[in-house]
Design an enzyme around this catalytic site. Structure first.
Site: not given
Ligand code: GLN
Length: 188
Positions: A47, A49, A79, A106, A133-134, A169, A171
């Site tokens: 998500g 952080s 993540c 990050r 994802i990022r 991820h 999941e």
């Molecule tokens: N970019 C998010 C962060 O810095 C992490 C991305 C993710 O959990 N998919 O918290």
């Protein structure tokens, strides 16, 4: 066996579904009193952080979660969860739970490569699907940290004592092998 899934923000429902698929009961941790339940392990979902860290503080949950982890509760951070567990975050951002001897970088793959999918080796499991994802990666680590996976020379999974982290991820794929790994290796 009962697994608590931190459900303040992010991809917690997907973890619950994977656990159900693996035949394991789970419940959502949304407030301080949820941490009083008897449970065997904790999952920190992906998500954002910064949002999750802020909510953990505002809801007065940060110290209790940290204490549970320090007492040996098995925990898996995916993540954003990896970032929450890192003792240090590159760029000088204040760390959150700060229980694992890793430095997290990050949004580490830049804008263009913010999200991507690959299959790569995970120590002891062979090739597993990895959805980024990022995502962060682990820039450096201390004694006692074992590296479990690297993608393009960047560390994307590791373990230390009762803690497992993955930058990707698991999941979000059909493959439940990482959930089975966590349950088998950490939750006995
Ligand atoms: N970019 C998010 C962060 O810095 C992490 C991305 C993710 O959990 N998919 O918290």
């Amino acid at each position: 066996m009962l697994i608590g899934v931190l459900a303040l923000q992010g991809a917690f429902v997907e973890h619950e579904k994977m656990l159900a698929k693996s035949g394991v009961d789970s419940f959502e941790i949304r407030q301080l009193c949820d941490l009083d339940r008897n449970f065997d392990a904790l999952i920190l979902p992906g998500g954002e952080s910064t949002v999750q860290g802020k909510l953990l503080k505002e809801l007065d949950m940060m110290d209790k979660v940290r204490a549970l982890i320090e007492k040996g509760l098995p925990v898996w951070g995916t993540c954003a969860g990896l970032i929450l567990l890192a003792k240090s975050i590159d760029g000088g951002e204040k760390p959150h739970l700060a229980t694992m001897d890793i430095v997290a970088k990050r949004n580490a793959y830049g804008r263009q490569l913010g999200s991507f999918f690959c299959k790569d080796d995970f120590k002891g499991l062979g090739q597993v699907p990895m959805t980024f994802i990022r995502a962060p990666y682990i820039q450096s680590f201390g004694a006692g940290v074992e590296v479990l996976a690297e993608v393009e020379g960047k560390i994307v999974a590791a373990r230390q004592r009762n803690m497992l982290v993955t930058a990707f991820h698991p999941e979000l794929n059909d493959d439940a092998s990482l959930h089975a790994y966590f349950l088998r290796e950490f939750v006995k």
